[in-house]
Design an enzyme around this catalytic site. Structure first.
Site, PDB file in Angstrom:
ATOM      1  N   HIS A  47      -2.848   1.642  -6.951  1.00 39.82           N
ATOM      2  CA  HIS A  47      -1.613   0.926  -7.269  1.00 39.82           C
ATOM      3  C   HIS A  47      -0.462   1.923  -7.432  1.00 39.82           C
ATOM      4  O   HIS A  47       0.630   1.756  -6.879  1.00 39.82           O
ATOM      5  CB  HIS A  47      -1.857   0.131  -8.553  1.00 39.82           C
ATOM      6  CG  HIS A  47      -0.621  -0.365  -9.222  1.00 39.82           C
ATOM      7  ND1 HIS A  47      -0.124  -1.629  -9.043  1.00 39.82           N
ATOM      8  CD2 HIS A  47       0.233   0.252 -10.064  1.00 39.82           C
ATOM      9  CE1 HIS A  47       0.974  -1.775  -9.747  1.00 39.82           C
ATOM     10  NE2 HIS A  47       1.217  -0.655 -10.388  1.00 39.82           N
ATOM     11  N   GLU A  81      -8.413   2.400  -1.398  1.00 41.29           N
ATOM     12  CA  GLU A  81      -7.434   2.211  -0.322  1.00 41.29           C
ATOM     13  C   GLU A  81      -6.027   2.490  -0.812  1.00 41.29           C
ATOM     14  O   GLU A  81      -5.083   1.771  -0.478  1.00 41.29           O
ATOM     15  CB  GLU A  81      -7.501   0.764   0.211  1.00 41.29           C
ATOM     16  CG  GLU A  81      -8.877   0.351   0.672  1.00 41.29           C
ATOM     17  CD  GLU A  81      -9.223   0.914   2.037  1.00 41.29           C
ATOM     18  OE1 GLU A  81      -8.294   1.342   2.740  1.00 41.29           O
ATOM     19  OE2 GLU A  81     -10.404   0.961   2.376  1.00 41.29           O
ATOM     20  N   GLY A 128      -9.109  12.471  -4.472  1.00 47.07           N
ATOM     21  CA  GLY A 128      -9.018  11.033  -4.204  1.00 47.07           C
ATOM     22  C   GLY A 128      -7.649  10.722  -3.656  1.00 47.07           C
ATOM     23  O   GLY A 128      -7.446  10.605  -2.453  1.00 47.07           O
ATOM     24  N   THR A 157     -12.728  10.409   0.864  1.00 51.33           N
ATOM     25  CA  THR A 157     -12.613  10.733  -0.561  1.00 51.33           C
ATOM     26  C   THR A 157     -13.698  11.698  -1.014  1.00 51.33           C
ATOM     27  O   THR A 157     -14.849  11.606  -0.589  1.00 51.33           O
ATOM     28  CB  THR A 157     -12.706   9.426  -1.373  1.00 51.33           C
ATOM     29  OG1 THR A 157     -11.648   8.573  -0.953  1.00 51.33           O
ATOM     30  CG2 THR A 157     -12.599   9.679  -2.870  1.00 51.33           C
TER      31      THR A 157
END
Lengths: 390, 251, 309
Positions: A369, A366, A140, A135
């Site tokens: 959402h 990770e 990102g 990142t």
């Protein structure tokens, strides 16, 4: 006041004795070493070095990897380790996830023999700490457009750029850094003493406070030619790592949710208002019942994807579903649990708001959402909707 | 040479105990563990092994679920595992006969166990075993080391902590000491999985457990706590203190 | 029934529990023989009502307690259908050893005993009660203060036996008592102070009671947060330690839910607080409404008196 980990559909009966023993070993360690000290660690914003050493001694780092001093455990065991660590604190589980899935794994899968021999045994013991540099400040969810670049200078590579939000960065002995070499993403192992490399800590976090989060800064950073990971090109490299970490997180979120549920249940049974324990009120029972349902569903998802990881029949979209679902339900459970605790829920007497704040990070890292949502959307429709271009 | 460690599997001390049909409902017990004082015995035995004394033989007597104790012991370093199978409760003579036969089988002349088990809280096994084996007995030890054929032990004696010396053969019963109990690690767990367990039925040891002079008539829950009694003023304290002894029996 | 009792001694004289053992034996009927290791208290034992015979066992091995030596000396003298002792640490160890030598079963820490023999004892650290029937010959240890003491006025016949057993365990040295106090998580008795103590220096009064009882000293979160001198390691409550002592004495602690969570599983709770409405009285078995300044000196005095008897 013993800890009872919610296990309504008896996942315990599906585990092997070895998996149960590993889980109990980590559970006991968290009970004895993490829980009595985590609130202080959080207040102080530190990840105690003793925990690194003790986690190393237990031999749980790089859980599913075989060879080179690695544990060689099942993916179910890896999941259970994450569950128990995160029941303690997401920051503690993040240390292990990054070390195992994001730093050890890429060396294990894509590294040369020499690299594996050099780094993996020390990392398995916790003597060498690793981190994962993907990142960037401006990249990102869109890692493919990263600007950190490597140039081949004949007898060394020169790295320039910066990475951000890197767990373990400041305490790491090595970093697995993804950078573009001739426009193509490659993995490079940067050691902490390499010229032109620094890893300042990021301060001022409201979340994952008992965890080290850092920037990685490369200013004409010179690294030897033998530090490139030979066997992987493109985003496949970092994404394989992320899939492993995400899998662990789907179990970890269950652990955090179990902790919040347990606390809410005990609190509701002890707290008396209007002459009765609040556990006797319908609205409170409704909330506890919802939590039980969601934790049970989350456990079954995590267990099933664990079995698929162990027999090799998994696809990444399944992991996206498990990570996304379980983190969402855990965050909601943390909030609901805080609500049940009333004003007491804002004190660090209880773990709930700490879990709540941590899970905000876990929801974003990770793969956010929303990104996992779109991964599933693409799987369903065959049409990607991450970008406006086709 | 070698140390025999006696391990008893008991409901975890945090487990809820419920009564059903006049008996403790074992099926409802969610967690079984090695009796806490036995863990201190095991830790000391492993330390003795590390100092070169010999192998550690872990012995348990109980139903098939007790095997878990032995695997846990193997995970922290026990070398040989012995399981005496017994599905029903045993009286002191029966359990001591079985353990005594197993200790003889193991050839160990140092025996370590907890000072009392967390289920019966009796403390009969250690001293009783010593008497039937003809071994010396040191009770309430917190640390034991060996030098040649002589053992030095720190124990709680009648007038406080003391250091004692005793020859072998000897039984040591353990109290909670300052030693930290070592944790297993993954390597230990994986090796424990492979370790065979020597299983003995009472007949194999030549012990007849068909008759007992002790039989359980019933289990019941402890009486409901009396409602709290409230007193006003420091003058009431003498009465309260005598109640602490007479009623509550806590001092 | 022929009953043999192993007497208990303390500080060179007969311990009062011996009269309780005789009382328990008397209710079963039959002859009662009391064995006095080292001869300690043999004439007092003879004075206990109901005692038929006293055997005073003398020898060098009785200078200090030694399990094997005492057991080997006393075992041949302990005849009869029922052997009784107290369930003190020495009582239990000795009776187990003698019972094993004689090949008879032993049941420990019994709190009620009737003809039959039917015995009751607590198991699982008090979480359940067990009733067992035992056929003599057998050995049973009885819990102190569970049986009526027999009175005085007995006239048992005292005989002396000399033995010369070798002592197996040699005491090399006594170790200095650790000056550190017990940790709250390990103690059977805990006395805790809250913010109601006024200032941290006042915890010294709690320390004094703790010394008398061999107790640990704890504190509420309020006290730990307010005063640097009260360390986190003493905190009982949610993020501090959860404790399950036999007796928890809460002094100047209001009983907020976080503290209760840490100590409500104590077997018995004694609360001292000047506020009659303090929530702690809701969980206390014995509540005393009083300032600690008035209550603690009286408590100390009463305990000192009781424990010296």
């Amino acid at each position: 006041m013993a800890y009872e980990a919610l296990d309504f559909f008896d996942i315990d009966s599906l585990l092997t004795e070895e998996e149960r023993m590993v889980r109990d070993m980590v559970r006991d360690w968290v009970e004895e070493r993490v829980l009595p000290n985590i609130e202080d660690a959080c207040r102080d914003g530190v990840f105690p070095d003793e925990w690194r050493a003790e986690i190393g001694e237990m031999g749980i780092l790089g859980a599913p990897l075989e060879g080179y001093g690695c544990p060689g455990l099942s993916y179910i065991a890896y999941g259970l380790i994450c569950q128990e660590l995160e029941r303690g604190d997401s920051g503690v589980r993040s240390f292990a996830s990054v070390q195992g899935s994001l730093a050890m794994y890429p060396i294990w899968d894509f590294g040369s023999e020499e690299q594996k021999e050099k780094y993996l045994p020390g990392m398995a013991k916790g003597d060498l700490v690793g981190c994962f540099g993907l990142t960037e400040p401006d990249y990102g969810s869109n890692p493919g457009d990263m600007i950190t670049r490597a140039e081949d200078k004949g007898d060394h590579f020169l790295l320039n750029g910066a990475k951000m939000w890197i767990t373990n960065g400041t305490i790491a002995d090595l970093a697995v850094v993804w950078a573009k070499l001739d426009g193509e993403i490659r993995g490079f192992i940067v050691e902490k003493d390499d010229e032109g490399f620094s890893a300042p800590e990021m301060k001022g976090k409201h979340s994952l406070k008992a965890s080290v989060t850092s920037e990685l800064v490369f200013q004409d950073c010179k690294i030897p030619k033998d530090r490139i990971l030979p066997d992987v090109k493109g985003l496949r490299g970092p994404f394989s790592c992320l899939n492993n970490a995400r899998y662990g997180i789907s179990w970890g979120a269950v652990g955090a949710a179990q902790s919040c549920f347990n606390s809410a249940r005990e609190y509701a049974l002890s707290r008396i208002q209007f002459g009765h324990p609040i556990a006797s009120f319908q609205l409170v029972q409704n909330k506890l019942s919802w939590m039980l349902r969601e934790i049970t569903k989350g456990q079954l998802l995590a267990y099933h994807i664990g079995k698929k990881k162990d027999d090799g029949s998994w696809i990444p979209e399944q992991i996206s579903l498990a990570k996304m679902n379980n983190v969402d339900m855990a965050l909601e459970i943390a909030r609901m649990s805080r609500d049940i605790h009333g004003a007491n829920g804002i004190l660090d007497e209880y773990p709930v708001m700490r879990h709540m704040a941590n899970l905000e990070s876990v929801k974003t890292y990770e793969g956010t959402h929303d990104i996992h949502n779109l991964i599933l959307g693409r799987h369903i429709t065959g049409i990607q909707s991450f970008t406006r271009e086709p | 040479m070698g140390v025999a460690v006696l391990l008893k599997q008991v409901p975890d001390t945090t487990a809820k105990i419920s009564i059903s049909g006049g008996r403790v409902d074992e099926a409802s017990i969610t967690k079984w563990s090695i009796s806490p004082y036995d863990e201190y015995a095991l830790e000391n035995a492993i330390k003795l092994k590390e100092s070169g004394f010999g192998d550690v033989v872990a012995i348990t007597c109980g139903p098939s679920r007790s095997a878990k104790c032995l695997t846990e012991a193997a995970a922290v370093g026990a070398d040989r595992l012995i399981h005496i199978i017994s599905e029903s409760p045993l009286d002191s003579i029966q359990v001591q006969s079985l353990l005594s036969a197993a200790v003889k089988e193991s050839g160990c002349d140092v025996v370590m166990c907890g000072k009392q088990a967390a289920d019966t809280n009796s403390g009969s096994t250690g001293p009783g075993l010593a008497a039937s084996l003809g071994f010396s007995c040191v009770g309430g030890a917190t640390e034991v080391s060996m030098d040649g054929g002589v053992a030095s032990a720190t124990r709680l004696g009648p007038s406080g902590m003391e250091e004692v010396e005793v020859g072998v053969p000897c039984v040591f019963t353990f109290d909670k000491g300052d030693s930290e109990l070592r944790r297993p690690n993954v390597r230990g767990i994986m090796m424990a999985k492979k370790k065979p367990i020597d299983i003995f039925a009472p007949d194999d040891l030549g012990v007849d457990v068909s008759n007992s002079m002790v039989s359980i008539k019933s289990h019941s829950s402890p009486p409901e706590k009396q409602p709290g009694q409230k007193f006003v003023g420091s003058d009431s304290i003498p009465e309260v203190v005598s109640k602490l002894r007479e009623e509550a029996n806590v001092i | 029934m022929n009953i043999t009792i192993i007497s208990e001694s303390s500080n060179g004289s007969l311990h009062s529990v011996t009269a309780q053992l005789v009382g328990a034996a008397s209710s079963l009927g039959g002859s009662i023989t009391v064995i006095c290791p080292g001869g300690i208290g043999s004439s007092d034992a003879a004075n206990i009502s109901g005692v038929t015979k006293v055997i005073s066992v003398e020898g060098d091995c009785f200078e200090n307690y030694d399990c094997s030596a005492w057991s080997e000396s006393l075992s041949p003298l302990a005849e009869g259908d029922l052997l009784l002792s107290s369930s003190s640490a020495i009582g239990r160890e000795l009776i187990s050893s003698i019972a094993a030598s004689k090949g008879i079963p032993v049941v420990q820490d019994v709190t009620s005993l009737t003809g039959g023999l039917l015995a009751t004892r607590s198991i699982y650290s008090g979480k359940a009660i067990e009733e067992v029937s035992i056929s003599p010959p057998c050995a049973i240890s009885l819990r102190a203060n569970s049986f009526e003491s027999a009175g005085e006025g007995g006239s048992g016949e005292v005989s002396t036996v000399n033995v010369s057993q070798d002592v197996a365990v040699a005491v090399k040295q006594a170790l200095a008592k650790a000056s550190e106090r017990l940790d709250v998580s390990e103690a059977d008795i805990i006395i805790s102070g809250g913010r109601g103590m006024g200032e941290p220096a006042n915890f010294s009064h709690l320390n004094e009671v703790a010394d008398l009882l061999g107790a640990a000293v704890g504190a509420s979160r309020a006290a730990v947060d307010t005063w640097e001198e009260i360390p986190h390691s003493m905190q009982v409550g949610q993020t501090g330690k959860t404790v399950t002592p036999n007796l928890y004495i809460a002094v100047g602690i209001s009983g907020a839910i976080q503290h209760l969570a840490g100590m409500r599983s104590s077997k018995f709770i004694l609360a001292i607080n000047k506020d009659p409405e303090a929530p702690i009285f809701g969980v206390a078995d014995y509540g005393v409404v009083s300032t600690w300044e008035e209550a603690l000196p009286v408590l100390k005095e009463q305990l000192a008196e009781m424990l010296s008897n």
